[in-house]
Design an enzyme around this catalytic site. Structure first.
Site, PDB file in Angstrom:
ATOM      1  N   SER A   1      -0.287   7.434   6.766  1.00 18.87           N
ATOM      2  CA  SER A   1       0.767   7.448   5.742  1.00 18.87           C
ATOM      3  C   SER A   1       0.594   8.734   4.954  1.00 18.87           C
ATOM      4  O   SER A   1      -0.497   9.318   4.931  1.00 18.87           O
ATOM      5  CB  SER A   1       0.571   6.247   4.812  1.00 18.87           C
ATOM      6  OG  SER A   1       1.370   6.372   3.651  1.00 18.87           O
TER       7      SER A   1
ATOM      8  N   TYR B   1      -4.146   1.196  -1.838  1.00 16.05           N
ATOM      9  CA  TYR B   1      -3.511   1.551  -0.562  1.00 16.05           C
ATOM     10  C   TYR B   1      -3.844   2.993  -0.193  1.00 16.05           C
ATOM     11  O   TYR B   1      -4.171   3.299   0.965  1.00 16.05           O
ATOM     12  CB  TYR B   1      -1.999   1.348  -0.693  1.00 16.05           C
ATOM     13  CG  TYR B   1      -1.207   1.657   0.550  1.00 16.05           C
ATOM     14  CD1 TYR B   1      -1.401   0.932   1.720  1.00 16.05           C
ATOM     15  CD2 TYR B   1      -0.254   2.671   0.551  1.00 16.05           C
ATOM     16  CE1 TYR B   1      -0.664   1.216   2.862  1.00 16.05           C
ATOM     17  CE2 TYR B   1       0.488   2.959   1.690  1.00 16.05           C
ATOM     18  CZ  TYR B   1       0.276   2.232   2.843  1.00 16.05           C
ATOM     19  OH  TYR B   1       0.998   2.515   3.971  1.00 16.05           O
TER      20      TYR B   1
HETATM   21  C1  8X3 Z   1       4.103   4.191   2.858  1.00 15.66           C
HETATM   22  C2  8X3 Z   1       4.376   5.337   1.981  1.00 15.66           C
HETATM   23  O1  8X3 Z   1       4.690   6.114  -0.449  1.00 15.66           O
HETATM   24  O2  8X3 Z   1       4.713   3.716  -0.080  1.00 15.66           O
HETATM   25  O3  8X3 Z   1       2.981   4.338   3.646  1.00 15.66           O
HETATM   26  O4  8X3 Z   1       2.662   4.947   0.053  1.00 15.66           O
HETATM   27  S1  8X3 Z   1       4.073   4.986   0.322  1.00 15.66           S
END
Ligand code: 8X3
Length: 251
Positions: free
Chosen positions: A136, A149
């Protein structure tokens, strides 16, 4: 030459399902894995009806014993698409739930580690293997509320970078595809625990977020390059997104 096998994790929806369709169309036998058996079985049926080779294998990538059993049953494998992953919550560091961070690390990092370790012997034996990690843009920069995340996706990025160094001299490419804003049916819905309104706000006013198909095309392009071409890292964003924190919204 036999049809090359490509394993896709998280193939039940979004980027994973789209990638399975594109890789099948590009001549792969696709092995679909995800926790939700019904969904991958339906996709396997759809692909077979279209004349492709497809197999559904229900699998939780965080369950190491299940991953090992899956690998033992698989046979030949040329391509591994580590796509399973996801975000939970958008709370600031000061308020985030450690359980969410642990779960995100488990799925986004240890899930990749489990499946990659288990399939590496087959990928190496193929003489022309590819390990692809769908990371990502969160693996390359942070944003407020993204902490858990972002940390996990940085982990996935580092796993890919390290593995590429360690596999030097062996016939396995390591590719990382890092998508930015992709509008799929589930990513934001999962992040906001089913809150449709909050999930929709993520894409509000954005002219054209990326689609799962956009990312699947990039993945398939990287996989179908001649084997001596290693696409180390490909960052994809929609035109309306200049960085993780700079998005053009109409109105
Ligand atoms: C997804 C992109 O910007 O939501 O992997 O982290 S974000």
């Amino acid at each position: 030459m036999t049809t090359p096998t490509a394993v896709v994790t998280g193939a039940s929806s979004g980027i994973g399902a789209a990638t399975a369709r594109h890789l099948a169309a590009a001549g792969h036998r696709v092995v679909l894995t995800a926790r939700r058996a019904e969904r991958i079985e339906e996709l396997a049926r759809e692909l077979k009806e279209a004349g492709h080779e497809a197999l559904a294998c229900p699998l939780d990538v965080t369950d190491r014993a299940a991953v090992d059993a899956f690998a033992a049953s698989l046979g030949d494998c040329r391509v591994l698409i580590n796509n399973a992953g996801g975000a939970l919550g958008l709370e600031p560091v000061a308020e985030a739930d450690p359980a969410d961070w642990r779960r995100m690390y488990e799925v986004n990092v240890l899930g990749v580690l489990n499946v990659t370790q288990a399939l590496l012997p087959a990928l190496t034996a193929s003489g022309a293997g590819t390990v692809l990690v769908v990371s990502s843009t969160a693996g390359h920069g942070t944003y407020e509320g993204g902490g858990g995340y972002v940390a996990a996706k940085h982990g996935a990025h580092v796993l890919a970078e390290t593995l590429r160094l360690e596999l030097l001299g062996r016939p396995v490419r390591v590719v990382e595809i890092a998508p930015g804003m992709v509008q799929t049916e589930e990513f934001s819905l999962t992040r906001f625990r089913g809150d449709r309104e909050r999930a929709a706000q993520v894409y509000q006013g954005v002219a054209q977020p990326l689609t799962a198909d956009d990312v699947a095309r990039a993945i398939t392009w990287a996989v179908t390059q001649p084997q001596h071409v290693n696409v180390d890292l490909l960052v994809l964003r929609p035109l309306a997104q200049a960085s993780n924190t700079k998005v053009h919204r109409a109105g």
